[in-house]
Design an enzyme around this catalytic site. Sequence first.
Site, mmCIF file in Angstrom:
data_model
loop_
_atom_site.group_PDB
_atom_site.id
_atom_site.type_symbol
_atom_site.label_atom_id
_atom_site.label_comp_id
_atom_site.label_asym_id
_atom_site.label_seq_id
_atom_site.Cartn_x
_atom_site.Cartn_y
_atom_site.Cartn_z
ATOM 1 N N ARG A 77 25.847 -68.410 -1.904
ATOM 2 C CA ARG A 77 26.765 -69.515 -1.669
ATOM 3 C C ARG A 77 27.054 -69.576 -0.176
ATOM 4 N NH1 ARG A 77 32.729 -69.878 -4.280
ATOM 5 N NH2 ARG A 77 33.136 -68.340 -2.678
ATOM 6 N N THR A 111 30.127 -74.327 3.387
ATOM 7 C CA THR A 111 30.113 -75.497 2.491
ATOM 8 C C THR A 111 30.416 -75.128 1.041
ATOM 9 O OG1 THR A 111 27.778 -75.206 1.964
ATOM 10 C CG2 THR A 111 28.290 -76.527 3.918
ATOM 11 N N ASP A 129 34.734 -60.161 -3.779
ATOM 12 C CA ASP A 129 33.316 -60.537 -3.717
ATOM 13 C C ASP A 129 32.497 -59.560 -4.571
ATOM 14 O OD1 ASP A 129 31.321 -62.141 -1.462
ATOM 15 O OD2 ASP A 129 30.488 -60.587 -2.753
ATOM 16 N N ASP A 159 29.402 -57.795 -2.874
ATOM 17 C CA ASP A 159 29.805 -56.773 -1.898
ATOM 18 C C ASP A 159 30.378 -55.542 -2.585
ATOM 19 O OD1 ASP A 159 28.974 -58.149 0.339
ATOM 20 O OD2 ASP A 159 30.921 -59.130 0.654
#
Length: 209
Positions: A104, A108, A200, A203
């Site tokens: 992603r 944006t 995340d 991560d």
Amino acid sequence: MANVYVLDHPLIQHKLTYIRNKDTGTKEFRELVDEVAALMAFEITRDMPLEEIEIETPVTTAKTKILSGKKIGLIPILRAGLGMVDGILRLIPAAKVGHVGLYRDPETLKPVEYYIKLPSDINERELIVIDPMLATGGSANDAIHSLKKRGANNIKLMCLIAAPEGVELVKKEHPDVDIYLAALDEKLNDHGYIVPGLGDAGDRLFGTK
Ligand SMILES: O=P(O)(O)OC[C@H]1O[C@H](OP(=O)(O)OP(=O)(O)O)[C@H](O)[C@@H]1O
Ligand SMILES: O=c1cc[nH]c(=O)[nH]1
Ligand SMILES: [Mg+2]
């Protein structure tokens, strides 16, 4: 119309609490995601068709049941979806695995596809698209479009945590795809992260931050 199932089994909910906790380190996070994926697969496969066969037990002849050979494909969305693959394969070892690489764009929030490699017979398989996070829904939506473009016609989506925005997008674009979640959270924040979420997923799984 797509169904949305939140799998509220106590073991799933208990483990999800530790997955969400910011103090859970990479090793434990990875183990927990693997375990929850297996527990979710157990629930998702509830409707797998069975057929009756006859066998000999040491005592007598018995009519008993086996899976009727329905073919499954697991489609992890890279990277974070990889964390859910092994847990599911422990339950469904005959499943084939296809990979869709998407990230992603942080500005944006739009998905960028960088890799795709699928089993050759996806049109004959029930596909389970897996990704821990369904945030804006852009990644899952694109992945499902990619699969359909290549002939897939039987798809389920399995995520640990979703935001309402992601669920709505997938329901609108893919009314034929049922969605299985461990939790439906409150909202997205300004950076497109799920709130309260788990941060995340990629991560935390791979220790990259
Ligand atoms: O619903 P969306 O708004 O599209 O967001 C969800 C996606 O974001 C994360 O991947 P990320 O882009 O961080 O890639 P990674 O798995 O390589 O870390 C996550 O694993 C989903 O694929
Ligand atoms: O909360 C979020 C949103 C997108 N991707 C993640 O890994 N976490
Ligand atoms: Mg990530």
